[in-house]
Design an enzyme around this catalytic site. Sequence first.
Site, PDB file in Angstrom:
ATOM      1  N   CYS A   1     -14.124 -11.433  18.835  1.00  0.00           N
ATOM      2  CA  CYS A   1     -15.495 -11.975  18.865  1.00  0.00           C
ATOM      3  C   CYS A   1     -15.650 -13.100  19.875  1.00  0.00           C
ATOM      4  O   CYS A   1     -16.772 -13.458  20.234  1.00  0.00           O
ATOM      5  CB  CYS A   1     -15.897 -12.464  17.482  1.00  0.00           C
ATOM      6  SG  CYS A   1     -15.728 -11.196  16.235  1.00  0.00           S
TER       7      CYS A   1
ATOM      8  N   HIS B   1     -21.767 -17.291  17.435  1.00  0.00           N
ATOM      9  CA  HIS B   1     -21.392 -15.911  17.097  1.00  0.00           C
ATOM     10  C   HIS B   1     -22.064 -15.538  15.780  1.00  0.00           C
ATOM     11  O   HIS B   1     -21.967 -16.260  14.790  1.00  0.00           O
ATOM     12  CB  HIS B   1     -19.867 -15.824  16.989  1.00  0.00           C
ATOM     13  CG  HIS B   1     -19.392 -14.541  16.416  1.00  0.00           C
ATOM     14  ND1 HIS B   1     -19.858 -13.320  16.857  1.00  0.00           N
ATOM     15  CD2 HIS B   1     -18.493 -14.266  15.425  1.00  0.00           C
ATOM     16  CE1 HIS B   1     -19.267 -12.355  16.161  1.00  0.00           C
ATOM     17  NE2 HIS B   1     -18.433 -12.913  15.298  1.00  0.00           N
TER      18      HIS B   1
ATOM     19  N   ASN C   1     -22.949  -8.201  12.823  1.00  0.00           N
ATOM     20  CA  ASN C   1     -21.924  -8.825  13.659  1.00  0.00           C
ATOM     21  C   ASN C   1     -21.503  -7.814  14.729  1.00  0.00           C
ATOM     22  O   ASN C   1     -20.853  -6.820  14.418  1.00  0.00           O
ATOM     23  CB  ASN C   1     -20.747  -9.223  12.760  1.00  0.00           C
ATOM     24  CG  ASN C   1     -19.586  -9.817  13.531  1.00  0.00           C
ATOM     25  OD1 ASN C   1     -19.523  -9.726  14.752  1.00  0.00           O
ATOM     26  ND2 ASN C   1     -18.645 -10.407  12.812  1.00  0.00           N
TER      27      ASN C   1
END
Length: 324
Positions: free
Chosen positions: A112, A251, A281
């Site tokens: 990520c 994020h 996500n």
Amino acid sequence: MRSRIAGTGSYVPAKVLTNADLERMVATSDEWIVERTGIRERHVAGPGEACSDLAVKAAERALAAAGISAADLDLILLATCTGDYPLPATACVIQHRLGATKAAACDLSAACCGFVYALSVADAYVKTGMRHVLIIGSEVMSGITDWTDRNTCILFGDGAGAAVISASENDRGILSTQLRSDGTLCDLIEVPGGGSRMPPSEKMVAERMQYIKMKGNETFKVAVRTLEDIARETLAASGLSVEDLDLYVPHQANIRILKAVASRLGLPPEKVMLNLDRYGNTSAASIPIALDEALRQGRIKEGSLVMLGSFGAGLTWASALIRW
Ligand code: UT7
């Protein structure tokens, strides 16, 4: 000399998977998912739609926004953990499809945090003479998601975001980047099978080892701590404070993580960019998609102070401070 983000672009696949769809797949509920994660729906790639397909569309939009052509690019960095193939690098597929004939191309694996890591690399290259670097975060998380595991399948989505990094003509641009890692936490989020540790086999597939395994609760706690710490360190290193920030683009993992971080930092909700309700996500794509939306919504203006913050598998965490 500074580098700057000269243009951004994003793309998500057409197909939308809602929480109601997930209710039909695993023992979950829209109420549980919204309350525990903030996610309402996510986009998923269609059959035959791969990482490079999403990346090329996001990249074309970023190039148009920056007003340059693919032939002007010196380097393409693709942040992904879901590339088209184990070999070659998906960035080379993108380089060919964009017609970026002069560009070097490679993939960057930092889960990520991949986009912020790529931003940091691009910043260093532009400061030392490259003219234009294209960075992309593109993920087809649906391909490594275990759709029978309610602990993880509710979280992830597919998408891509891209940015062109070019030399800045003034003192605005990327003020600093911070990159961190802690491999003692590498078992918090992992795909155990398919690499050299556990090569593909019938047993591996039967045991579903090709999919993401995550210790959600532990990850949650580490995420809050690392995001808060790195935000404070980043601002302090530039002699700035939370009050100076115009927008925090984190994020997009879980609304509760981001609310906890914002509250610990004393950041008001209007200064936090959130779009995870619509995308889930999307790993390395989450920050560039959020950044592109914030720009297109007019939430970032010339002179705005913007901070990016990410964490992910590895464990990695990272930040960037940008004067627009
Ligand atoms: O990019 C980085 C990636 N990772 C993350 O950001 C993940 C960070 N972690 C999280 O977002 C959260 O930990 C989750 C959303 C994954 C889970 O939320 P939680 O509040 O930490 O729940 P939990 O794991 O403590 O589970 C609570 C209960 C459990 O039931 P019992 O054992 O208390 O009976 C789970 O089995 O909720 C259950 N549960 C679910 N129930 C309905 C877990 N997933 C679901 C589900 N629907 N989808």
